[in-house]
Design a protein around this motif. Sequence first.
Motif, PDB file in Angstrom:
ATOM      1  N   MET A 158       0.625  -1.512  -0.336  1.00  0.00           N
ATOM      2  CA  MET A 158       0.394   0.447  -0.155  1.00  0.00           C
ATOM      3  C   MET A 158       0.649   1.164  -0.244  1.00  0.00           C
ATOM      4  O   MET A 158       1.001   2.290  -0.419  1.00  0.00           O
ATOM      5  N   THR A 159       1.609   1.279   0.738  1.00  0.00           N
ATOM      6  CA  THR A 159       2.712   3.089   0.991  1.00  0.00           C
ATOM      7  C   THR A 159       3.173   2.153  -0.229  1.00  0.00           C
ATOM      8  O   THR A 159       3.504   3.299  -1.028  1.00  0.00           O
ATOM      9  N   LYS A 160       4.299   1.371  -0.915  1.00  0.00           N
ATOM     10  CA  LYS A 160       5.134   1.654  -2.350  1.00  0.00           C
ATOM     11  C   LYS A 160       4.565   1.588  -3.249  1.00  0.00           C
ATOM     12  O   LYS A 160       5.376   2.160  -3.948  1.00  0.00           O
ATOM     13  N   VAL A 161       4.052   0.440  -3.601  1.00  0.00           N
ATOM     14  CA  VAL A 161       2.851   0.879  -5.021  1.00  0.00           C
ATOM     15  C   VAL A 161       2.549   2.034  -5.093  1.00  0.00           C
ATOM     16  O   VAL A 161       2.208   2.379  -6.596  1.00  0.00           O
ATOM     17  N   LYS A 162       1.980   2.791  -4.426  1.00  0.00           N
ATOM     18  CA  LYS A 162       1.512   4.260  -4.898  1.00  0.00           C
ATOM     19  C   LYS A 162       2.281   4.512  -5.383  1.00  0.00           C
ATOM     20  O   LYS A 162       1.956   5.616  -6.083  1.00  0.00           O
ATOM     21  N   THR A 163       3.225   4.444  -4.637  1.00  0.00           N
ATOM     22  CA  THR A 163       4.572   5.734  -4.565  1.00  0.00           C
ATOM     23  C   THR A 163       5.067   5.765  -6.427  1.00  0.00           C
ATOM     24  O   THR A 163       5.004   6.456  -6.519  1.00  0.00           O
ATOM     25  N   TYR A 164       5.282   3.879  -6.292  1.00  0.00           N
ATOM     26  CA  TYR A 164       5.914   3.871  -7.823  1.00  0.00           C
ATOM     27  C   TYR A 164       4.656   3.852  -8.733  1.00  0.00           C
ATOM     28  O   TYR A 164       5.433   3.900 -10.063  1.00  0.00           O
ATOM     29  N   ILE A 165       3.711   3.897  -9.161  1.00  0.00           N
ATOM     30  CA  ILE A 165       2.756   4.173  -9.885  1.00  0.00           C
ATOM     31  C   ILE A 165       2.911   5.320 -10.752  1.00  0.00           C
ATOM     32  O   ILE A 165       3.174   5.079 -11.356  1.00  0.00           O
ATOM     33  N   ALA A 166       2.707   6.208  -9.088  1.00  0.00           N
ATOM     34  CA  ALA A 166       2.756   7.292  -9.599  1.00  0.00           C
ATOM     35  C   ALA A 166       4.425   8.303 -10.070  1.00  0.00           C
ATOM     36  O   ALA A 166       4.593   8.580 -10.747  1.00  0.00           O
ATOM     37  N   GLN A 167       5.198   7.553 -10.187  1.00  0.00           N
ATOM     38  CA  GLN A 167       7.072   7.751  -9.913  1.00  0.00           C
ATOM     39  C   GLN A 167       6.659   7.274 -11.612  1.00  0.00           C
ATOM     40  O   GLN A 167       7.308   7.808 -12.390  1.00  0.00           O
ATOM     41  N   GLU A 188       6.562  -3.986 -15.314  1.00  0.00           N
ATOM     42  CA  GLU A 188       7.491  -4.146 -15.358  1.00  0.00           C
ATOM     43  C   GLU A 188       8.371  -2.976 -14.245  1.00  0.00           C
ATOM     44  O   GLU A 188       9.197  -3.458 -13.796  1.00  0.00           O
ATOM     45  N   ASP A 189       7.867  -2.141 -14.826  1.00  0.00           N
ATOM     46  CA  ASP A 189       8.850  -1.330 -14.393  1.00  0.00           C
ATOM     47  C   ASP A 189       8.230  -1.027 -12.883  1.00  0.00           C
ATOM     48  O   ASP A 189       9.375  -0.998 -11.979  1.00  0.00           O
ATOM     49  N   ILE A 190       7.634  -1.147 -11.591  1.00  0.00           N
ATOM     50  CA  ILE A 190       6.999  -1.149 -10.754  1.00  0.00           C
ATOM     51  C   ILE A 190       7.485  -2.193  -9.927  1.00  0.00           C
ATOM     52  O   ILE A 190       7.816  -1.970  -8.846  1.00  0.00           O
TER      53      ILE A 190
END
Length: 387
Positions: A158-167, A188-190
């Motif tokens: 919940m913490t990491k995925v949301k950040t990585y999606i936006a990035q 693949e990028d996430i």
Amino acid sequence: MPKIVDVIKYEGDNSTFVWKHPCEDFNTNTQLIVHESQEAIFFMNGLALDLFGPGRYTLETQNIPLVRNFVNLPTDGVSAFHCEVYFINKTEQMALRWGTDSKVQYVEPTYRFPLSIGASGEMSLAVDDSRKLLVKLVGTENSLDRQQLTAYFRSILMTKVKTYIAQTMRANAINIFEIDEQLEKFSEDIKEKLIPDFLDYGIALKRFNVTTVVKPDGDVQYERFKELHFRQYADIAEARLHQQTEVIAAQTAAQKVVIDSQAQATKRQQEGYTYQQERGFDVAQDAARNEGTGQFTNMGIGLGMMSGIGSTIGASVNSAVTDAFSGADPATQNRFCDQCGAELTPGAAFCDNCGAPQNTLGICAKCGFKFIKPGKFCPKCGAKREG
């Protein structure tokens, strides 16, 4: 007294990551069986000691070197020693569901408007470091299954995925209206960003797929930009279609010209004349239609072009041109006596000068040439003019 031999083996199912054997007191010569894609770890006094790969083992002090440092085992009795055995299932656990618990807030990179989206999908995990997994995650639990492992990593996701999606969307300038076309690369990028977070707990992230991106359908601002985006694509598609239509029309016209030219060439060949002769005949016809000022100039051009047409067409055309350029009415034009050459009174049947009868039509009786000046012989065929 006979020795007691215990058998320690895995008794869990394939969906379990970690399983602790219920027996904790082992006799010497106890048999340990570790299956393929498994590992077994011995714990003593809360410490993770020896690790066994697939195979069959007799638990003696010679085979448990780290345990031997903690306890002096007898060699000829059935004395027990206290240990715990954890079996680690290293098979890849697939189809583990994940999803964001709230919307991801970010600025859409193409149209630069704030946007909220959600995402969900599936992942597969496998144990990479058994000792690290037991020490950092399992602790004193008796087992760890798929559901428990997913629950442990939920907060990380919940913490990491949301950040990585936006990035990822910002770094790759992914248009929100085209993201479904790029889900494979997006996933693949996430995944590459998440791998270190899972390895820190001894877990390998084998696969990570984003299968659904929840867009804010119904939001006024989102719908406005969506309409703008697809209208632009519709205009581009229409322009390309128009361009293709023009190209096809031009090709068709060019093909028609070639076909018409080939047909005309075939016609000339069959009728026995050339292109130059055909053009000369056309010019002669145009000259014959002209009247008034400049007719003699036109006649000269027409007759010059006529000279190359040939004997078959030339005779009749020359006659037509001559008729056309004579212009005046036979009853009113100047005529001359065939006998003495004196100018005749218009419409006279006899010469005023010598009284000789006249050819009232002023036309050669032999070849049909119309006389336009005095003379005794026809300039066309050489026949003597009749009186």
